[in-house]
Design a protein around this motif. Structure first.
Motif, PDB file in Angstrom:
ATOM      1  N   ASN A 269       0.822  -1.205   0.000  1.00 39.21           N
ATOM      2  CA  ASN A 269       0.000   0.000   0.000  1.00 39.21           C
ATOM      3  C   ASN A 269       0.858   1.258   0.000  1.00 39.21           C
ATOM      4  O   ASN A 269       0.558   2.244  -0.682  1.00 39.21           O
ATOM      5  CB  ASN A 269      -0.914   0.024   1.224  1.00 39.21           C
ATOM      6  N   GLY A 272       2.398   1.742  -3.472  1.00 39.57           N
ATOM      7  CA  GLY A 272       1.487   1.682  -4.614  1.00 39.57           C
ATOM      8  C   GLY A 272       1.582   0.432  -5.455  1.00 39.57           C
ATOM      9  O   GLY A 272       1.377   0.490  -6.671  1.00 39.57           O
ATOM     10  N   ASP A 308      -5.905  -5.322  -2.655  1.00 36.69           N
ATOM     11  CA  ASP A 308      -6.548  -4.858  -3.891  1.00 36.69           C
ATOM     12  C   ASP A 308      -7.419  -5.950  -4.494  1.00 36.69           C
ATOM     13  O   ASP A 308      -8.443  -5.660  -5.112  1.00 36.69           O
ATOM     14  CB  ASP A 308      -5.488  -4.458  -4.921  1.00 36.69           C
ATOM     15  N   ALA A 352       2.434   7.475   2.705  1.00 39.56           N
ATOM     16  CA  ALA A 352       2.897   6.829   1.487  1.00 39.56           C
ATOM     17  C   ALA A 352       4.263   7.343   1.044  1.00 39.56           C
ATOM     18  O   ALA A 352       4.672   8.451   1.358  1.00 39.56           O
ATOM     19  CB  ALA A 352       1.879   7.029   0.370  1.00 39.56           C
ATOM     20  N   ILE A 354       6.325   8.302  -2.186  1.00 37.27           N
ATOM     21  CA  ILE A 354       6.139   8.640  -3.596  1.00 37.27           C
ATOM     22  C   ILE A 354       7.135   9.711  -3.994  1.00 37.27           C
ATOM     23  O   ILE A 354       7.458  10.608  -3.216  1.00 37.27           O
ATOM     24  CB  ILE A 354       4.684   9.124  -3.854  1.00 37.27           C
ATOM     25  N   GLY A 360       0.781  13.038  -5.606  1.00 39.85           N
ATOM     26  CA  GLY A 360       0.141  12.491  -4.419  1.00 39.85           C
ATOM     27  C   GLY A 360      -0.763  13.492  -3.745  1.00 39.85           C
ATOM     28  O   GLY A 360      -1.889  13.179  -3.340  1.00 39.85           O
ATOM     29  N   ASP A 386       0.361   4.480 -13.704  1.00 44.73           N
ATOM     30  CA  ASP A 386       0.904   4.954 -12.433  1.00 44.73           C
ATOM     31  C   ASP A 386       0.127   6.147 -11.891  1.00 44.73           C
ATOM     32  O   ASP A 386       0.049   6.354 -10.684  1.00 44.73           O
ATOM     33  CB  ASP A 386       2.382   5.340 -12.595  1.00 44.73           C
ATOM     34  N   SER A 389      -2.692   4.926  -9.651  1.00 45.99           N
ATOM     35  CA  SER A 389      -2.419   4.079  -8.492  1.00 45.99           C
ATOM     36  C   SER A 389      -2.567   4.844  -7.184  1.00 45.99           C
ATOM     37  O   SER A 389      -2.961   4.286  -6.166  1.00 45.99           O
ATOM     38  CB  SER A 389      -1.021   3.466  -8.594  1.00 45.99           C
ATOM     39  N   TRP A 390      -2.255   6.147  -7.213  1.00 44.75           N
ATOM     40  CA  TRP A 390      -2.406   6.936  -5.990  1.00 44.75           C
ATOM     41  C   TRP A 390      -3.853   6.978  -5.525  1.00 44.75           C
ATOM     42  O   TRP A 390      -4.159   6.768  -4.351  1.00 44.75           O
ATOM     43  CB  TRP A 390      -1.891   8.357  -6.225  1.00 44.75           C
ATOM     44  N   SER A 392      -6.227   4.875  -6.167  1.00 43.86           N
ATOM     45  CA  SER A 392      -6.622   3.551  -5.705  1.00 43.86           C
ATOM     46  C   SER A 392      -6.143   3.310  -4.282  1.00 43.86           C
ATOM     47  O   SER A 392      -6.879   2.764  -3.452  1.00 43.86           O
ATOM     48  CB  SER A 392      -6.058   2.491  -6.654  1.00 43.86           C
ATOM     49  N   ARG A 393      -4.915   3.713  -3.975  1.00 42.56           N
ATOM     50  CA  ARG A 393      -4.358   3.517  -2.636  1.00 42.56           C
ATOM     51  C   ARG A 393      -5.157   4.241  -1.561  1.00 42.56           C
ATOM     52  O   ARG A 393      -5.235   3.798  -0.421  1.00 42.56           O
ATOM     53  CB  ARG A 393      -2.920   4.046  -2.594  1.00 42.56           C
ATOM     54  N   LEU A 416      -6.342  -2.835 -10.024  1.00 39.74           N
ATOM     55  CA  LEU A 416      -6.293  -1.797  -8.992  1.00 39.74           C
ATOM     56  C   LEU A 416      -7.638  -1.669  -8.280  1.00 39.74           C
ATOM     57  O   LEU A 416      -8.691  -1.599  -8.926  1.00 39.74           O
ATOM     58  CB  LEU A 416      -5.906  -0.452  -9.609  1.00 39.74           C
TER      59      LEU A 416
END
Length: 475
Positions: A269, A272, A308, A352, A354, A360, A386, A389-390, A392-393, A416
């Protein structure tokens, strides 16, 4: 016909119970996101034929389904036995050999001679997928002498392991590469690498795929104890991670498995990486039409932890109720997703890791705006997976619609959490792209009149050098 859409993605293993076109169609419509083909079992040609059938059905239904090729890896197995099974007792002597013999109560053959070369005195060896425990007492060229510490029944073709050994022979075998060649030809979307020990195992597969021109995501299966010595690098170089609890429960103490699962999910997580929780999630439904209460709780807890995707193995491959099992899992997932608002966020911007902090921060701001405006959907036009993905996290309450023109990006976003990928022919200028977001959401049935949507564009989307957030109301 409309495919059921779920935020927590579900991977179904394809096998004898579900290879008929009619059952595959029902599974796609019920909400199967990814079909897993386990190359440890069955002929390569049969897998390729079923993959082609599945793709044809999905194309007719206009429903996105990813294809996951699960490589066999260097699985060590017991050879043939003189009977259907043999039973050995605590304290007795027992040998393992590379010679091609028929196994008896005194010893058995193994399929990989390199494994015996790795063993030394006092090593612990497990047979029958962890049910029988031996300790090595002596060694010669072709035979390992052992004492039985925990007795039990032994069956042919069952697994053998030595948890504390980092095996020096390759994790990615010649047969794996042969399977990969067919996978590339079939344009699989995901490749799962079995028995990963170190980051280099993943890099080997990535190098092969790149050489062959494949865009397949490489997923690390965490099922060996020694993998935790390099776990951060393994996660970093992988495109996704699978918590393979079957062999992991053999290699480690059973009571450690829940906490190792949480640890892996948390690490994924933070950076990502899509993470899959697998093995025995609804095992009772292999033979029964209803799950146990413990299985329901297990699924819900994995989602709350931040997984996920969830994977069904024997349940759909050889079980009596493949479609119903999938539907049960989706029902549990839907209820859990609805309850997530009562639990602390699984990840926040400050947690996170990143490189692009602006992306982010922009994603976090978009989620906040969507929450405050009660937006039904967050829409992201992008040709770079990519950039999604943020979102989704962050597990927004709103659904995420990702619009792309690239098929390889489209398929990767299937895995995702919370993301509904949509494929279009092309993007035009910025203004028309923003307007097209509304049309796509309406056509997918994810928002209707008077619903609010939030459109997010970030500079890493591969389309426009802009960071834009816009709230629109569906007319």
């Amino acid at each position: 016909m409309q495919q059921y859409w779920n935020k927590t993605k579900v991977i179904c293993t394809i096998g004898p119970s579900c290879i008929k076109p009619g059952i595959l169609k029902k599974m796609i419509l019920s909400g199967m996101d990814v079909a897993r083909f386990n190359f440890s079992h069955g002929a390569i040609e049969d897998h390729i034929s079923t993959i082609n059938t599945l793709k044809s059905i999905a194309e007719k239904l206009k429903s996105p389904v990813g294809i996951l090729q699960d490589l066999p890896g260097p699985k060590i197995r017991i050879g043939l036995l003189s009977e259907d099974f043999i039973e050995i007792k605590k304290g007795q002597k027992f040998f393992l050999t590379t010679n091609d013999i028929i196994g008896t109560q005194t010893g058995v053959s193994l399929n990989n001679p390199l494994f015996l070369n790795e063993l030394s005195k006092n090593n612990i060896v497990y047979l029958n997928d962890g049910l029988v425990k031996l300790i090595v007492t002596a060694k010669n060229k072709n035979k390992i002498m052992c004492e039985v510490l925990i007795g039990g029944m032994i069956f042919p073709k069952k697994g053998v392991s030595c948890p504390d050994k980092v095996l020096s022979f390759p994790t990615v075998t010649d047969y794996d590469l042969k399977c990969l060649e067919f996978g590339v030809q079939s344009e699989v979307d995901f490749v799962a690498v079995s028995f990963v020990q170190r980051a280099e195992d993943i890099l080997t597969v990535k190098k092969y795929l790149k050489k062959k021109g494949s865009f397949a995501f490489v997923i690390a299966k965490i099922e060996r104890k020694v993998a935790f010595e390099d776990i951060d690098r393994i996660i970093e170089v992988s495109d996704g991670v699978m918590v393979a609890r079957g062999d992991l429960g053999i290699e480690t103490s059973l009571e450690d498995v829940p906490f190792l699962q949480k640890k892996i999910i948390g690490k994924c997580n933070k950076i990502g990486r899509p993470v899959i929780t697998a093995t025995q999630m609804l095992e009772s439904m292999v033979n029964n039409p209803q799950p146990t209460r413990a299985e329901v709780t297990d699924i819900a807890n994995a989602i709350i932890d931040g997984t996920d995707a969830l994977m069904l193995s024997e349940e759909t491959a050889v079980g009596r109720y493949p479609v119903k099992t999938l539907q049960v899992m989706l029902n549990i997932a839907a209820k859990t997703e609805d309850e997530l608002k009562f639990f602390p966020k699984r990840i926040t911007f400050s947690d996170a890791q990143i490189d692009h902090n602006l992306i982010g921060a922009f994603s976090q701001a978009t989620v906040n705006v969507a929450n405050y405006t009660h937006a039904k959907v967050i829409v992201v036009p992008t040709d770079n997976q990519d950039s999604i993905s943020w979102l989704s996290r962050l597990h927004p309450h709103s659904s995420i619609v990702a619009i792309t023109t690239k098929e390889n990006v489209f398929k990767k976003m299937i895995l995702l959490w919370g993301v509904y990928p949509v494929m279009i022919d092309s993007f035009s200028d910025l203004g028309q792209t923003l307007s097209s977001c509304v049309r796509v959401v309406k056509s997918c049935g994810l928002a209707c009149s008077k619903d609010k949507i939030v459109i997010m564009l970030t500079e890493d989307n591969g389309l426009f050098a802009s960071n834009i957030m816009e709230v629109r109301t569906i007319s």
